[in-house]
Design an enzyme around this catalytic site. Structure first.
Site, mmCIF file in Angstrom:
data_model
loop_
_atom_site.group_PDB
_atom_site.id
_atom_site.type_symbol
_atom_site.label_atom_id
_atom_site.label_comp_id
_atom_site.label_asym_id
_atom_site.label_seq_id
_atom_site.Cartn_x
_atom_site.Cartn_y
_atom_site.Cartn_z
ATOM 1 N N GLY A 235 26.417 74.358 85.815
ATOM 2 C CA GLY A 235 25.875 72.999 85.812
ATOM 3 C C GLY A 235 26.146 72.138 84.600
ATOM 4 O O GLY A 235 25.874 70.932 84.622
ATOM 5 N N GLU A 270 27.177 80.954 85.142
ATOM 6 C CA GLU A 270 28.103 80.675 86.261
ATOM 7 C C GLU A 270 28.762 79.308 86.099
ATOM 8 O O GLU A 270 28.645 78.448 86.969
ATOM 9 C CB GLU A 270 27.334 80.693 87.594
ATOM 10 N N PRO A 271 29.451 79.055 84.996
ATOM 11 C CA PRO A 271 30.048 77.728 84.826
ATOM 12 C C PRO A 271 31.262 77.525 85.728
ATOM 13 O O PRO A 271 32.054 78.448 85.935
ATOM 14 C CB PRO A 271 30.481 77.730 83.353
ATOM 15 N N GLY A 272 31.388 76.335 86.272
ATOM 16 C CA GLY A 272 32.560 75.998 87.078
ATOM 17 C C GLY A 272 33.256 74.816 86.429
ATOM 18 O O GLY A 272 34.231 74.947 85.682
ATOM 19 N N ARG A 273 32.676 73.623 86.677
ATOM 20 C CA ARG A 273 33.259 72.367 86.205
ATOM 21 C C ARG A 273 33.601 72.383 84.714
ATOM 22 O O ARG A 273 34.664 71.918 84.315
ATOM 23 C CB ARG A 273 32.254 71.242 86.469
ATOM 24 N N TYR A 313 30.701 61.004 96.321
ATOM 25 C CA TYR A 313 29.591 60.848 95.359
ATOM 26 C C TYR A 313 29.657 59.542 94.583
ATOM 27 O O TYR A 313 28.858 59.343 93.673
ATOM 28 C CB TYR A 313 29.625 61.963 94.305
ATOM 29 N N CYS A 339 42.638 55.936 106.668
ATOM 30 C CA CYS A 339 42.030 54.861 107.461
ATOM 31 C C CYS A 339 40.510 54.890 107.361
ATOM 32 O O CYS A 339 39.815 55.225 108.334
ATOM 33 C CB CYS A 339 42.478 54.979 108.914
ATOM 34 N N GLU A 340 40.006 54.635 106.206
ATOM 35 C CA GLU A 340 38.561 54.591 105.932
ATOM 36 C C GLU A 340 38.345 53.596 104.799
ATOM 37 O O GLU A 340 39.055 53.660 103.788
ATOM 38 C CB GLU A 340 38.056 55.952 105.403
ATOM 39 N N TYR A 368 36.557 70.773 91.634
ATOM 40 C CA TYR A 368 36.179 70.170 92.917
ATOM 41 C C TYR A 368 37.195 69.096 93.331
ATOM 42 O O TYR A 368 36.839 68.077 93.906
ATOM 43 C CB TYR A 368 34.747 69.601 92.851
HETATM 44 N N1 LLP Z 1 26.475 78.468 90.611
HETATM 45 C C1 LLP Z 1 26.046 78.008 91.805
HETATM 46 C C2 LLP Z 1 25.093 78.811 92.569
HETATM 47 C C3 LLP Z 1 26.519 76.784 92.284
HETATM 48 O O1 LLP Z 1 26.091 76.334 93.453
HETATM 49 C C4 LLP Z 1 27.453 76.037 91.514
HETATM 50 C C5 LLP Z 1 27.970 74.768 92.001
HETATM 51 C C6 LLP Z 1 27.883 76.579 90.282
HETATM 52 C C7 LLP Z 1 27.366 77.785 89.859
HETATM 53 C C8 LLP Z 1 28.875 75.873 89.398
HETATM 54 O O2 LLP Z 1 28.369 74.663 88.936
HETATM 55 P P1 LLP Z 1 29.173 73.782 87.868
HETATM 56 O O3 LLP Z 1 29.180 74.537 86.556
HETATM 57 O O4 LLP Z 1 30.542 73.592 88.390
HETATM 58 O O5 LLP Z 1 28.401 72.529 87.786
HETATM 59 N N2 LLP Z 1 31.371 69.194 94.576
HETATM 60 C C9 LLP Z 1 30.451 68.702 93.559
HETATM 61 C C10 LLP Z 1 29.824 69.825 92.769
HETATM 62 C C11 LLP Z 1 29.114 70.844 93.637
HETATM 63 C C12 LLP Z 1 28.546 71.988 92.846
HETATM 64 C C13 LLP Z 1 28.162 73.091 93.752
HETATM 65 N N3 LLP Z 1 27.627 74.231 93.106
HETATM 66 C C14 LLP Z 1 31.222 67.733 92.667
HETATM 67 O O6 LLP Z 1 32.404 67.514 92.907
HETATM 68 O O7 LLP Z 1 30.649 67.165 91.736
#
Ligand code: LLP
Length: 414
Positions: A235, A270-273, A313, A339-340, A368
């Protein structure tokens, strides 16, 4: 920059566009590595930390391979993601399985792989995992995903820790879930988990959430339910706009570690972004211009099927010219070919005049981006390229038109 050319590491976006065509996603290997090392460094003083990269943010095998070779674990949410991390040789003991709706088949596959634990999101799912583990003759390691009812102050679509969201088990019911889980024959309770949302700038909600987990930890301890892992989800936000000031990984870590020292058990992140977002770019070409209703449209070859975030978003992505110019300043609404009406990349972008055929660079598209792309309007998915120093390598081929309908059948009249 290389001369007047915007570059990624030592390769210009112009040469990438020429070699791989547009649109195309490009990632910097150095940035991916640095983001991971920064996380590691930030949590260095709390050695019981495991970083489990959230695969959903960018699941390209080369990206996963880079994180795997740096020792990262993985947070997965589907059988597809499980197969991806297996393919790069992930260590099962560093894999957590999240998501609200794991199927029996997914539970079986994850048990066979021997993951660290499942993050369980409902009583029903807990019972399903118990049943499936029993059939397999194994014990499943689980953590309950608690919904701490915290407002992360981010976009409503990416807020997950509020009472009104579908995620996790309400914190007030979680105690009961733990009691039930601890009595199950095929379940081993090992953790507590929360994930409150994404693109979060304010550190207070992370602290509040962790403090709620801390209280639960002590309550469970009194019941002799011993928690080995606290998983705080992902997050942490990143900079999209020049004016954005997200907290540094160091600032994030120091607030988390302070609380973890009291709990004193293993920490899972659990970092993603925040690992991949800024390392990726989408290169697109200007196809046409038109002025209507006092709007100055710049129509490019990337659309909402390639990068959905702005349409879904209202997300902001910075757009730059690929080559510097001193042409007159113009304000453009940059739109795609779909076409949107909602197929917009960015509104009111000020750029030196863009000529047809010129390339533009859409920033912070590493998270994402490609993973959320679709074939809408029967457009093939675009290629992905990894840049390292002066080298650029194709890490996903452009989809072919024939692949779009290879699984479809034309029913013949009988
Ligand atoms: N853990 C869980 C359980 C999650 O659901 C998520 C993201 C993460 C970790 C990773 O979160 P992050 O560090 O990336 O914030 N598509 C949206 C974001 C959806 C996030 C979904 N869950 C966007 O493009 O902003």
């Amino acid at each position: 920059m290389i001369g007047d050319n915007l570059s990624i590491e030592n390769v210009t976006f112009e040469s990438l566009a020429n070699e791989f065509g547009t649109p195309c996603y490009v990632y910097s290997k150095e940035m991916l590595i640095n983001e991971f090392l920064e996380y590691e460094k930030a949590f260095e003083s709390y050695p019981k930390t495991t970083i489990c990269y959230s695969v959903k943010a960018n699941s390209n095998l080369s990206v996963l391979n880079i994180f795997n070779s740096l020792g990262s674990g993985f947070d997965i949410v589907s059988e597809g993601e499980l197969e991806r991390i297996k393919k790069v040789g992930a260590d099962p003991k560093k894999v957590v399985f999240s998501g609200v709706a794991k199927s029996d088949n997914e539970i079986i596959k994850a048990l066979e792989f021997g993951i660290l634990f499942f993050n369980v999101e409902s009583f029903d799912e807990l019972r399903a995992i118990d049943r499936v583990s029993g059939q397999l003759g194994v014990r499943a390691r689980i953590s309950i995903r608690v919904n701490p009812d915290i407002d992360p102050k981010t976009h409503p679509y990416i807020s997950t820790g509020l009472k009104t969201s579908k995620f996790g088990i309400a914190i007030e019911d979680s105690f009961e879930a733990y009691v039930e889980a601890s009595r199950m024959k095929n379940i081993e309770v090992v953790g507590i988990d929360a994930h409150i949302g994404s693109q979060i700038f304010d550190l207070k909600p992370f602290e509040d959430s962790l403090e709620r987990l801390e209280n639960l930890f002590y309550q469970l301890k009194d019941l002799k339910i011993n928690i080995e892992f606290v998983d705080i989800g992902g997050g942490l936000g990143i900079k999209y706009k020049d004016s954005d000031t997200p907290p540094t990984k160091q600032e994030f870590a120091s607030r988390i570690i302070k609380i973890m020292r009291k709990i004193d058990c293993n920490l899972v992140l659990e970092p993603g972004r925040s690992l991949v977002g800024n390392a990726g770019f989408l290169v697109t070409k200007a196809l046409y211009k038109k002025t209507s209703n006092e709007k100055n449209f710049l129509i490019v070859d990337a659309g909402m099927n390639d990068l959905l975030r702005p349409s879904l978003y209202g997300a902001f992505h910075k757009v730059s010219r690929s080559v510097k110019s001193s042409g007159s300043m113009e304000s453009y609404d940059i739109v795609g070919p779909i076409c949107e009406t909602g197929d917009v990349i960015a509104h009111d972008v000020n750029l030196n005049e863009v000529n047809l055929g010129e390339n533009l660079v859409i920033h912070s598209a590493g998270a994402y981006g490609s993973v959320m792309s679709s074939n809408y309007n029967s457009r093939p998915r675009v290629p992905e390229v990894l840049v390292s120093g002066t080298k650029s390598s194709l890490i996903r081929k452009k989809e072919l038109i024939v692949q779009l309908f290879q699984n479809e059948v034309i029913l013949q009249d009988e």
